[in-house]
Write an enzyme that holds these catalytic residues in place. Structure first.
Site, PDB file in Angstrom:
ATOM      1  N   TYR A   3       0.934  -1.284   0.037  1.00  0.00           N
ATOM      2  CA  TYR A   3       0.033   0.161   0.016  1.00  0.00           C
ATOM      3  C   TYR A   3       1.290   0.835  -0.028  1.00  0.00           C
ATOM      4  O   TYR A   3       2.355   1.461   0.043  1.00  0.00           O
ATOM      5  CB  TYR A   3      -0.963   0.178   1.077  1.00  0.00           C
ATOM      6  CG  TYR A   3      -2.115  -1.043   1.187  1.00  0.00           C
ATOM      7  CD1 TYR A   3      -3.420  -0.631   0.187  1.00  0.00           C
ATOM      8  CD2 TYR A   3      -1.823  -2.805   1.610  1.00  0.00           C
ATOM      9  CE1 TYR A   3      -4.061  -2.010  -0.003  1.00  0.00           C
ATOM     10  CE2 TYR A   3      -2.702  -3.503   1.719  1.00  0.00           C
ATOM     11  CZ  TYR A   3      -3.861  -2.770   0.286  1.00  0.00           C
ATOM     12  OH  TYR A   3      -4.949  -4.058  -0.033  1.00  0.00           O
ATOM     13  N   HIS A   4       0.389   2.648  -0.207  1.00  0.00           N
ATOM     14  CA  HIS A   4       0.923   3.737  -0.691  1.00  0.00           C
ATOM     15  C   HIS A   4       1.951   3.790   0.629  1.00  0.00           C
ATOM     16  O   HIS A   4       1.937   3.704   2.347  1.00  0.00           O
ATOM     17  CB  HIS A   4      -0.630   4.892  -0.514  1.00  0.00           C
ATOM     18  CG  HIS A   4      -0.932   5.133   0.689  1.00  0.00           C
ATOM     19  ND1 HIS A   4      -1.893   4.481   0.701  1.00  0.00           N
ATOM     20  CD2 HIS A   4      -1.283   5.933   1.884  1.00  0.00           C
ATOM     21  CE1 HIS A   4      -2.885   4.408   2.161  1.00  0.00           C
ATOM     22  NE2 HIS A   4      -1.940   5.350   2.482  1.00  0.00           N
ATOM     23  N   GLY A   5       2.878   4.577   0.893  1.00  0.00           N
ATOM     24  CA  GLY A   5       3.820   5.013   1.508  1.00  0.00           C
ATOM     25  C   GLY A   5       5.521   4.587   1.923  1.00  0.00           C
ATOM     26  O   GLY A   5       5.569   4.748   2.649  1.00  0.00           O
TER      27      GLY A   5
END
Length: 198
Positions: free
Chosen positions: A101-103
């Protein structure tokens, strides 16, 4: 490339309930776009066209917000959801059916040579903004909680959470911080500081 696209469409449909059609996935999913460009950069990297591979990876970063070093080895069934801010280092290895997922950062811990980035096993989930550092192994079926900082290997099937991620028992709930206690403690410290200065 067609086999890669078929794999990505299958994986995205499996893990993302918002995916409505193959055409939407091909046109609108930055995770698919960045992995497609990474495959080209990785092929060039293996052929020792290092500068061209790096240029493609930088274009990839500019277009998708996802930075993957062309040396990273990523299975075609990896699912990158949203993706913005992901960083994957040169010697990282990512297995089958991994969800990222993001980041997320798969990074190194210093200037050492050789293997310096994580190896992620099969069927692993890495939550948003998790940071995994060093040449450690994340075992098959492990889960890394959102915001976790992982500096040690994770056994297969384990779930790790926290600022320095620690194993938790299956079904264990992590206690929430009591904000009112923290606020009281902060006020006490501020009063003591004022008394000392006064």
């Amino acid at each position: 490339m067609f086999r890669f696209l078929r794999t990505q469409i299958r994986v995205i449909r499996e893990y993302d309930p918002a995916a409505r059609s193959a055409l939407e996935i091909i046109l609108c999913y930055p995770g698919l776009h960045c992995l497609a460009m990474h495959r080209q950069a990785h092929w060039l990297w293996k052929k020792k066209c290092l500068l061209l591979a790096r240029i493609i990876s930088q274009i990839n970063r500019f277009l998708t917000g996802i930075e993957i070093h062309p040396g990273a080895n990523i299975h075609s069934s990896c699912f990158i959801d949203h993706g913005m801010g992901i960083v994957i280092g040169e010697t990282a290895v990512i297995g089958e059916n991994v969800r990222i997922y993001h980041g997320v950062t798969l990074g190194g811990t210093g200037k050492e040579k050789g293997k310096r980035h994580p190896t992620v096993g099969n069927d692993v989930l890495i939550g948003a903004r998790a940071t995994i550092l060093g040449p450690i192994i994340i075992g098959d079926g492990a889960k890394v909680g959102a915001g976790a900082v992982v500096l040690d290997p994770v056994a297969p099937g384990r779930t790790v959470v926290g600022l320095r991620a620690e194993p938790v028992a299956r079904g264990h709930r992590v206690p929430r911080c009591n904000l009112s206690e923290l606020q009281q403690r902060l006020e006490q410290l501020e009063r003591k500081q004022q008394e000392t200065e006064g």
